[in-house]
Design an enzyme around this catalytic site. Structure first.
Site, PDB file in Angstrom:
ATOM      1  N   ARG A 143       0.933  -1.167   0.154  1.00 22.32           N
ATOM      2  CA  ARG A 143       0.130   0.201   0.008  1.00 22.32           C
ATOM      3  C   ARG A 143       0.991   1.276  -0.174  1.00 22.32           C
ATOM      4  O   ARG A 143       1.439   1.476   1.112  1.00 22.32           O
ATOM      5  CB  ARG A 143      -0.849  -0.031   1.295  1.00 22.32           C
ATOM      6  CG  ARG A 143      -1.845  -1.280   1.346  1.00 22.32           C
ATOM      7  CD  ARG A 143      -2.346  -1.231   2.581  1.00 22.32           C
ATOM      8  NE  ARG A 143      -3.038  -2.571   2.879  1.00 22.32           N
ATOM      9  CZ  ARG A 143      -2.552  -3.474   3.784  1.00 22.32           C
ATOM     10  NH1 ARG A 143      -1.553  -3.117   4.830  1.00 22.32           N
ATOM     11  NH2 ARG A 143      -3.131  -4.774   4.024  1.00 22.32           N
TER      12      ARG A 143
ATOM     13  N   ASP B 117       1.764   5.136   0.145  1.00 29.76           N
ATOM     14  CA  ASP B 117       1.141   6.120   1.022  1.00 29.76           C
ATOM     15  C   ASP B 117       0.794   7.178  -0.043  1.00 29.76           C
ATOM     16  O   ASP B 117       0.981   7.504  -1.127  1.00 29.76           O
ATOM     17  CB  ASP B 117       2.214   6.728   1.972  1.00 29.76           C
ATOM     18  CG  ASP B 117       2.478   6.008   2.898  1.00 29.76           C
ATOM     19  OD1 ASP B 117       1.829   4.925   3.459  1.00 29.76           O
ATOM     20  OD2 ASP B 117       3.704   6.116   3.455  1.00 29.76           O
TER      21      ASP B 117
ATOM     22  N   ARG C  78      10.590   6.322   3.540  1.00 28.73           N
ATOM     23  CA  ARG C  78      10.840   7.859   3.987  1.00 28.73           C
ATOM     24  C   ARG C  78      11.487   7.991   5.183  1.00 28.73           C
ATOM     25  O   ARG C  78      12.023   9.265   5.374  1.00 28.73           O
ATOM     26  CB  ARG C  78       9.352   8.265   3.850  1.00 28.73           C
ATOM     27  CG  ARG C  78       8.978   8.458   2.412  1.00 28.73           C
ATOM     28  CD  ARG C  78       7.271   8.339   2.512  1.00 28.73           C
ATOM     29  NE  ARG C  78       6.823   9.522   3.234  1.00 28.73           N
ATOM     30  CZ  ARG C  78       5.491   9.746   3.580  1.00 28.73           C
ATOM     31  NH1 ARG C  78       4.502   8.906   3.109  1.00 28.73           N
ATOM     32  NH2 ARG C  78       5.257  10.744   4.265  1.00 28.73           N
TER      33      ARG C  78
END
Lengths: 247, 247
Positions: free
Chosen positions: B51, B53, B198
């Site tokens: 998934r 973001d 990230r």
């Protein structure tokens, strides 16, 4: 009256090109408006090295203008870039001799034209490429591109309404770079006629599609007839990379 | 009940990530809607390899779904890409064995994170990069990045609310590529925790800014405490490059 030189990056997608025109959004128009807002005074003679068409981008366009009062250039760069966010950024601003003229003094320019050569449409490169789903004879296109190097009369590749004094231009580099999924046409020249790069790319693609048989771009130059060459390539793939000045 | 595997390119800028959520536009939600519109029947079990973001892009995300009737895949690819124009494109669609599962069977993934390291803001790369105007100790960042290669507990770099069964992941490649004006962090791993890439990039940037002194990412892994590491890097710089499967 200081003469200020700007180096500009812009995304041409939502502009009707560089030059001010009534009732449409142009880069020159927006930049002049925002410069005057930031400086609190009239900006005179804002010009660029050349007028990019609607949809055409620039990585380092050069422009200049005159003002009465020498501004804080660092502050000006930040203010303008923040007001024209995501669309136009000033990469550099400096005071230059009064005689400097961004268009008249330009001696060399590089343009890049990116073709996205894949069956599916571009997403991450949307608005920055011309999508061609093929097939193309890429080898043939690679052979033809360098044949334009030299000093030639480019009437065949001149867009209508071009006000240039001469149609003779010198091309220093002209090549097609194959980096899948991209085909990038890179050209360095003394100057370019209206839509000249896009007309060359349109013709290279037509050659890659087998139109014109064995006719080479060298023979096409001899035609001196725009109507015989191929359609102008889409503007979105084109980017002005840099401009060089003498001295 | 055919099992269809899709390879997807998407620009995450205007989506609230992959996963369906009430009242917001997601890639899974839009894709399901458009697939059902094109197929004229319900699509079951649409899932991706992971998934992504909100704001994160994919060059080649892998997804799969089941349908009752085998569709004309060429037509499906064209219809979906044309309906989700400029935002999502299907790069490939094919029937795969019923057992294939895009998330469960993924064995390796590559992500790239692009930092735009220049004083002026990005224009042509807007929405695709994290702008850092510096200064950064790039050499230090280049030395730290490869230290993450190996099998480690990545709790330090795990976003909150991550439902992963294990926080131990294997990293095969981890490097910072310097190509001005870009700094690209490229990482290949067996799998990634929520916001792991990230969080690693945010920490590399903090190291480049001199925060944490001589502390290395290897010592940070030992902390096993997300709160001690740096802020999560912006989503826009991140792109899922590819996903590999066993066999």
């Amino acid at each position: 009256m200081p003469n200020i030189r700007l180096i500009l990056e812009y995304n041409g997608q939502n502009f009707h090109g560089w030059q001010v025109q009534p009732d449409v959004r142009t880069i020159q128009g927006e930049l002049q408006r925002v410069l005057e807002m930031c400086l609190g005074e009239k900006v005179r003679g804002l010009q660029a090295s050349g007028r990019t068409d609607a949809g055409v981008h620039a990585a380092a366009q050069v422009a200049h203008f005159h003002v009465d009062t020498l501004p804080d250039l660092g502050k000006l760069v930040r203010s303008v870039s923040s007001l024209l966010k995501n669309e136009v950024a000033i990469k550099d601003a400096r005071v230059v001799p009064d005689s400097f003229h961004s268009m008249r003094d330009a001696v060399r320019k590089q343009y890049s034209y990116r073709i996205y050569y894949r069956p599916h449409p571009p997403v991450l490169d949307y608005g920055r490429v011309w999508h061609i789903s093929g097939p193309l004879d890429v080898e043939r296109m690679c052979k033809e591109a360098p044949l334009l190097v030299g000093t030639h009369d480019f009437t065949t590749f001149q867009g209508s309404g071009c006000g240039a004094r001469t149609t003779v231009k010198t091309i220093y580099e002209s090549e097609l770079i194959v980096e899948p999924p991209y085909l990038t046409y890179r050209v360095v020249g003394s100057g370019f006629l209206k839509q000249m790069v896009r007309n060359i790319v349109g013709t290279l693609v037509a050659l890659g599609r087998g139109r014109y048989g064995d006719t080479s771009v060298v023979e096409m130059l001899e035609w001196k007839d725009r109507r015989k060459a191929a359609e102008t390539a889409q503007p979105y793939g084109l980017c002005l990379d840099w401009v060089k000045y003498s001295g």
